[in-house]
Design an enzyme around this catalytic site. Sequence first.
Site, short mmCIF file in Angstrom:
data_model
loop_
_atom_site.label_atom_id
_atom_site.label_comp_id
_atom_site.label_asym_id
_atom_site.label_seq_id
_atom_site.Cartn_x
_atom_site.Cartn_y
_atom_site.Cartn_z
N ASP A 103 0.85 -1.19 0.00
CA ASP A 103 0.00 0.00 0.00
C ASP A 103 0.88 1.24 0.00
O ASP A 103 1.88 1.30 0.73
CB ASP A 103 -0.92 0.03 1.22
CG ASP A 103 -1.89 1.20 1.15
OD1 ASP A 103 -2.87 1.12 0.39
OD2 ASP A 103 -1.65 2.21 1.85
N HIS A 124 -5.70 4.06 6.34
CA HIS A 124 -4.89 4.95 5.50
C HIS A 124 -3.48 5.15 6.06
O HIS A 124 -2.79 6.08 5.68
CB HIS A 124 -5.58 6.30 5.25
CG HIS A 124 -6.81 6.15 4.41
ND1 HIS A 124 -6.78 5.76 3.08
CD2 HIS A 124 -8.13 6.31 4.72
CE1 HIS A 124 -8.01 5.71 2.62
NE2 HIS A 124 -8.85 6.03 3.58
N ASP A 126 -2.78 -0.79 6.15
CA ASP A 126 -3.57 -1.14 4.97
C ASP A 126 -2.95 -2.27 4.17
O ASP A 126 -3.66 -3.09 3.58
CB ASP A 126 -3.78 0.10 4.10
CG ASP A 126 -4.66 1.14 4.78
OD1 ASP A 126 -5.20 0.84 5.87
OD2 ASP A 126 -4.80 2.25 4.24
N MET A 178 5.83 10.00 -3.29
CA MET A 178 5.36 8.92 -2.43
C MET A 178 5.80 9.26 -1.01
O MET A 178 7.00 9.43 -0.75
CB MET A 178 5.94 7.58 -2.88
CG MET A 178 5.50 6.40 -2.03
SD MET A 178 5.76 4.78 -2.82
CE MET A 178 7.57 4.68 -2.81
#
Length: 211
Positions: A24, A186, A191, A37
Amino acid sequence: MSATAEPRRASKPKPKTSVYISVDVEADGPIPGPYSMLSFGAAVAGRQDGDGFTPVADPARDTFYRELRPIADAYVPEARAVSGLDRARLGREGAEPGVAMGEFTAWVRGVARAHGAQPVMCGYPAAYDWMFLYWYLIRFTGDSPFGHSGCLDMKTLYATKAGVPLRSVSKRSMPAALLPGRRHTHHALDDAVEQAELFANLMRWGAVESG
């Protein structure tokens, strides 16, 4: 060979074994490069050989997580808000992308050796997470432990098994028995672990259903 002798049949090659790693990604924009990212998490979901799929006992046991220094100034506030990560803090404390991706590659290859299998990234949905993950791997290490196509999308897996259009798939549309017992927070590692559980449930779901 005599006229009555049967030709020797070629044996089928043994299927290559795969180990599935749920990943994730939390990012601050729609594409890598112009945007960053901010974090990513990974969890081993299970192993598949010619005899079938075997889930790991606990997907939270073998994991990887890093928060990264942003690589660009631009960001989409709504995207950054999903994870709640502080870009200013990550600028000071986040891992250098090259270091983090190198450590991740070493971890993936260690998982592959431990399972005697080729690693496959899986995600829900995989397209966004794979795009960032693969771009960062190539940009900062020049290589990917998954190759260029070792990626499996859980939404496609469900749509194929259920016999439904891909665009109709959401977790709300899935049978309750398939859904993981963990919350979707999240936080990238939370996740990844949750989605590893979902992936194992999907892989073991044998019946083709339509709703």
